[in-house]
Design an enzyme around this catalytic site. Sequence first.
Site, short mmCIF file in Angstrom:
data_model
loop_
_atom_site.label_atom_id
_atom_site.label_comp_id
_atom_site.label_asym_id
_atom_site.label_seq_id
_atom_site.Cartn_x
_atom_site.Cartn_y
_atom_site.Cartn_z
N SER A 233 -10.28 0.06 6.94
CA SER A 233 -9.36 0.19 5.96
C SER A 233 -9.33 -0.84 5.31
O SER A 233 -8.38 -1.18 4.16
CB SER A 233 -8.53 0.59 5.45
OG SER A 233 -8.80 2.21 5.84
N LYS B 79 0.19 -1.42 0.20
CA LYS B 79 0.90 -0.25 0.20
C LYS B 79 0.71 1.09 0.33
O LYS B 79 2.10 1.46 0.89
CB LYS B 79 -0.53 0.09 1.36
CG LYS B 79 -1.85 0.81 1.63
CD LYS B 79 -2.68 0.88 2.61
CE LYS B 79 -3.72 2.34 2.84
NZ LYS B 79 -4.57 2.11 3.79
N SER C 28 -9.62 2.28 2.78
CA SER C 28 -8.17 2.93 1.96
C SER C 28 -7.18 2.35 1.57
O SER C 28 -6.67 2.61 0.53
CB SER C 28 -7.75 4.48 3.01
OG SER C 28 -7.27 3.50 3.96
#
Length: 424
Positions: free
Chosen positions: A166, A73, A142
């Site tokens: 997330s 990420k 996210s």
Amino acid sequence: MTRIPTALEALRRIADGSMTCEALARACLERIVEREPAVQAWQHLEPDAALDTARRIDRAGTGPLKGLPIGVKDIIDTADMPTSYGSPIYAGHRPARDAACVALARHAGALILGKTVTTEFAYFQPGKTHNPHEYGRTPGGSSSGSAAAVADGMVLLALGTQTAGSVIRPASYCGCVGYKPTHGLIDRTGVRPFADSLDTVGVFARTVEDAALFASVLAGRPGLRIENRSVRPRIGLSRTHEWDAAEPATAAVLEEAVKRLRASGLEIREVVLPECWRGLFEAQKTIMAYEGARACAPEMLTSPDRLSAKLREILQIGAAIAPDDYDGAKSLAAEARAGMADALDGLDVLLTPSAPGEAPQGMEATGDPVFNRVWTLLGGPCVNVPGLTGPSGMPIGVQVVGRIGDDQRTLAAAAAIARVLSVR
């Protein structure tokens, strides 16, 4: 196209010589070439460099993750790839060193395939990623790129983070396993902070066993690996204080999961959460906003015009929260954590919703973390178990929640639940 194996399957094949690390990396890259124009899960890729690294691992690599391609990420620092934190402010930013979780993955033989799309500073402003099952729907956030990439077979494993929902929410929307460990189990050094009391490094995989392997390496806890497949967990069904937010699809999926689990002989009983927990949802929002305003103060003070309206709004709200209100929210959370063992008395895990329903239509938002905020605040382990679908054929997961620090039992229970739910 070569079928992309699970992580444990790939490790077995690499060990017995029936697959090379280069062949595995090439298969993932071929899948990305095929699917990335529609899914857009990746922020940064260097295919030639990845293949060079795979060949080097084939020649001399070792470790428990030998040759496994992973996605990272883009709020997690990588020394050899840009890390932009989902913000134009940091376009092209090159960290000086890897985050601890990336360094440990590399040391264990993993191949960092690329950086996956994140929302802005891991808050709610969507990135470019689409849901791999239906492009007009959000993948969640996210950790949108990590969830979509794993669910679509572009990569075997991926790193994400959770501050509200997330990891669990995008895993539910995209149809893969998402594991949010106990807070702090995986070191956060080198991960862009938003709310230090809540931020948790998690992982995505196609199976619970793969997620457990990955996390065991990153946390230095071999005991997390799932060796015993005869576990029969005692399960509590918790509709939570936020049940009014559940769409009919989630209610139906939870009932179907319970039906299948009971039919398999597993013990399930209804659990009513303590009444004093009703305030935890708002407490999480207070803590997240208050700490986020301080973590993002440098950008808010110097470049507010380069932040999204969504992010500016929460930062302004957080800056206006009185310290006494923040302290009160922290105290409420601490009291609830102390009573969590009592809430699970006689049980191994709770079964709860992962998300309100199927992934919402449209790309303007990432969905609601209503069923994740409280569990993130409490800090215990959570696992999204996929396998069921809603009325539109989109994935809907169920969330397995364990006691703080009881990750081994939680993962083993999630794996047992997944074995039941994956049987058609």
